[in-house]
Write a protein that holds these residues in place. Structure first.
Motif, PDB file in Angstrom:
ATOM      1  N   GLY A 130       9.945  21.095 -22.212  1.00 62.24           N
ATOM      2  CA  GLY A 130       8.653  21.075 -21.259  1.00 62.24           C
ATOM      3  C   GLY A 130       9.480  20.356 -19.905  1.00 62.24           C
ATOM      4  O   GLY A 130       8.628  21.237 -18.630  1.00 62.24           O
ATOM      5  N   PHE A 131      10.203  19.053 -19.692  1.00 63.97           N
ATOM      6  CA  PHE A 131      10.643  18.925 -18.556  1.00 63.97           C
ATOM      7  C   PHE A 131      11.628  19.982 -17.406  1.00 63.97           C
ATOM      8  O   PHE A 131      11.373  20.572 -15.899  1.00 63.97           O
ATOM      9  N   LYS A 132      12.276  20.231 -18.423  1.00 62.63           N
ATOM     10  CA  LYS A 132      13.292  21.581 -17.999  1.00 62.63           C
ATOM     11  C   LYS A 132      12.873  22.946 -18.126  1.00 62.63           C
ATOM     12  O   LYS A 132      13.407  22.997 -16.161  1.00 62.63           O
ATOM     13  N   GLU A 133      11.769  23.398 -18.074  1.00 67.69           N
ATOM     14  CA  GLU A 133      11.206  24.184 -17.581  1.00 67.69           C
ATOM     15  C   GLU A 133      10.554  24.205 -16.089  1.00 67.69           C
ATOM     16  O   GLU A 133      10.553  24.793 -15.540  1.00 67.69           O
ATOM     17  N   PHE A 134       9.883  23.039 -16.352  1.00 64.56           N
ATOM     18  CA  PHE A 134       8.509  23.111 -15.114  1.00 64.56           C
ATOM     19  C   PHE A 134       9.654  22.662 -14.162  1.00 64.56           C
ATOM     20  O   PHE A 134       9.627  22.528 -13.412  1.00 64.56           O
ATOM     21  N   GLN A 152      11.517  25.115  -9.207  1.00 67.35           N
ATOM     22  CA  GLN A 152      12.358  25.610  -7.637  1.00 67.35           C
ATOM     23  C   GLN A 152      12.310  26.961  -7.790  1.00 67.35           C
ATOM     24  O   GLN A 152      12.667  27.516  -6.060  1.00 67.35           O
ATOM     25  N   GLN A 153      11.761  27.773  -8.623  1.00 74.09           N
ATOM     26  CA  GLN A 153      11.242  29.363  -8.123  1.00 74.09           C
ATOM     27  C   GLN A 153      10.283  29.519  -7.507  1.00 74.09           C
ATOM     28  O   GLN A 153      10.180  30.401  -6.487  1.00 74.09           O
ATOM     29  N   SER A 154       9.188  29.010  -7.954  1.00 75.38           N
ATOM     30  CA  SER A 154       7.739  29.115  -7.963  1.00 75.38           C
ATOM     31  C   SER A 154       7.178  28.065  -7.336  1.00 75.38           C
ATOM     32  O   SER A 154       7.011  26.825  -7.521  1.00 75.38           O
ATOM     33  N   ARG A 155       5.512  28.653  -6.088  1.00 76.70           N
ATOM     34  CA  ARG A 155       5.061  27.503  -5.641  1.00 76.70           C
ATOM     35  C   ARG A 155       3.885  27.863  -6.230  1.00 76.70           C
ATOM     36  O   ARG A 155       2.792  26.941  -5.755  1.00 76.70           O
ATOM     37  N   ASP A 156       3.195  28.732  -7.397  1.00 79.21           N
ATOM     38  CA  ASP A 156       2.048  29.101  -8.271  1.00 79.21           C
ATOM     39  C   ASP A 156       1.673  27.575  -8.583  1.00 79.21           C
ATOM     40  O   ASP A 156       2.865  27.862 -10.001  1.00 79.21           O
ATOM     41  N   ALA A 157       1.193  26.743  -8.492  1.00 80.94           N
ATOM     42  CA  ALA A 157       0.784  25.690  -9.611  1.00 80.94           C
ATOM     43  C   ALA A 157       0.288  26.638 -10.724  1.00 80.94           C
ATOM     44  O   ALA A 157       1.079  25.920 -12.005  1.00 80.94           O
ATOM     45  N   ALA A 178       1.322  29.483 -12.587  1.00 84.36           N
ATOM     46  CA  ALA A 178       2.060  30.195 -13.176  1.00 84.36           C
ATOM     47  C   ALA A 178       2.906  28.673 -13.626  1.00 84.36           C
ATOM     48  O   ALA A 178       4.315  28.905 -14.487  1.00 84.36           O
ATOM     49  N   VAL A 179       3.502  27.969 -12.761  1.00 85.49           N
ATOM     50  CA  VAL A 179       4.531  26.294 -13.755  1.00 85.49           C
ATOM     51  C   VAL A 179       4.229  26.431 -14.315  1.00 85.49           C
ATOM     52  O   VAL A 179       4.525  25.547 -15.192  1.00 85.49           O
ATOM     53  N   MET A 180       2.646  25.553 -14.307  1.00 85.85           N
ATOM     54  CA  MET A 180       2.601  24.949 -15.618  1.00 85.85           C
ATOM     55  C   MET A 180       1.864  25.804 -17.182  1.00 85.85           C
ATOM     56  O   MET A 180       2.258  25.424 -18.286  1.00 85.85           O
ATOM     57  N   GLU A 181       1.456  27.060 -16.700  1.00 84.72           N
ATOM     58  CA  GLU A 181       1.691  27.937 -17.344  1.00 84.72           C
ATOM     59  C   GLU A 181       2.656  28.105 -18.358  1.00 84.72           C
ATOM     60  O   GLU A 181       3.194  28.212 -19.600  1.00 84.72           O
ATOM     61  N   GLY A 182       4.015  28.147 -18.089  1.00 81.15           N
ATOM     62  CA  GLY A 182       5.961  28.668 -18.382  1.00 81.15           C
ATOM     63  C   GLY A 182       5.904  27.596 -18.735  1.00 81.15           C
ATOM     64  O   GLY A 182       6.359  27.598 -20.090  1.00 81.15           O
ATOM     65  N   THR A 183       5.714  25.759 -18.363  1.00 80.96           N
ATOM     66  CA  THR A 183       5.533  24.714 -18.945  1.00 80.96           C
ATOM     67  C   THR A 183       5.692  24.645 -20.406  1.00 80.96           C
ATOM     68  O   THR A 183       5.892  24.063 -21.312  1.00 80.96           O
ATOM     69  N   GLN A 184       3.558  25.177 -20.719  1.00 79.97           N
ATOM     70  CA  GLN A 184       3.265  24.811 -22.064  1.00 79.97           C
ATOM     71  C   GLN A 184       3.645  26.218 -22.613  1.00 79.97           C
ATOM     72  O   GLN A 184       4.235  25.148 -23.996  1.00 79.97           O
TER      73      GLN A 184
END
Length: 229
Positions: free
Chosen positions: A87-91, A96-101, A103-109
């Motif tokens: 989770g932390f690695k993907e987060f 670093q690639q996106s500012r869309d919160a 999208a970041v959380m969806e990828g992390t989950q």
């Protein structure tokens, strides 16, 4: 007479098919016990690792520092530690690639769900074998018993006067197959039920940690988004 009714004598004098059934049940029992001890060590280690990591996680340590410490550990990642690392690695990568919160959380989950599935597969390894041994061994033993009794009664057809001494060895060797079937099945069933409960408890803890960790990252990414705005 006692030597003729000893277990080893009965096994050695049993029919070929009955001996094959006994050999199969003996192998199943040996493999089951080996897997029981191996799984017991795995679950104890997983429980201990979960408690140790959660103590470090909730100690107030910076998540970035914890992630770096986890990456430098020589032992392979497993359990709740693997969920945290994924989770932390993907987060960090998505931030670093996106500012869309969102999208970041969806990828992390999604990354944590993948790590969770791998841990579930690791914990449940070999449990289907124990379930199979527990459910089929009594029937395999019963098959050997029925076959042995059939041969015993067929042998009686060649005897003019049937006595208990004539019938006892054949029936006794046949019943050993049933006893071996139960000997293989009972520990396997108990172990399967116990390990299934332990696996469910661990996975529930992993899932709870993933939700709590996701909430922490969610607050962090939205706080940084608001400060940037």
């Amino acid at each position: 007479m006692e030597s003729e009714l000893s277990v080893w004598h009965l096994i050695s004098n049993a029919g070929l098919l009955v001996q094959l059934v006994m050999l199969l049940l003996g192998l199943a029992s040996v493999i089951s016990w080996a897997l029981i001890f191996q799984r017991l060590l795995v679950f104890r280690k997983a429980r201990r690792a979960q408690l140790e990591f959660e103590e470090r996680f909730w100690s107030g340590m910076d998540l970035g520092q914890l992630y770096r410490e986890v990456n430098t550990e020589p032992t392979p990642f497993s359990g709740v530690e693997a969920v945290f690392r994924a989770g932390f690695k993907e987060f960090s990568r998505l931030r670093q690639q996106s500012r869309d919160a969102d999208a970041v959380m969806e990828g992390t989950q999604r990354a944590m769900r993948v790590a969770f599935s791998r841990e579930q597969e690791r914990l449940e390894t070999h449990l289907p074998f124990l379930a199979t041994v527990g459910s089929t061994s009594p029937y395999v033993g019963l098959f050997g018993t029925v076959w042995g009794i059939m041969n015993s009664f067929r042998g009686l057809a060649q005897v003019q006067q049937a006595t208990l001494a004539t019938v006892a060895p054949g029936i006794s060797e046949a019943l050993i197959a049933t006893a071996m079937g139960l000997f293989a099945a009972i520990p396997a069933v108990i172990a399967y039920n116990r390990f299934s409960a332990m696996s469910d408890a661990l996975l529930k803890n992993y899932e709870t940690f993933a939700e709590e960790f996701s909430s922490i990252l969610h607050r962090r990414v939205h706080a940084s988004e608001q400060s940037a705005a």
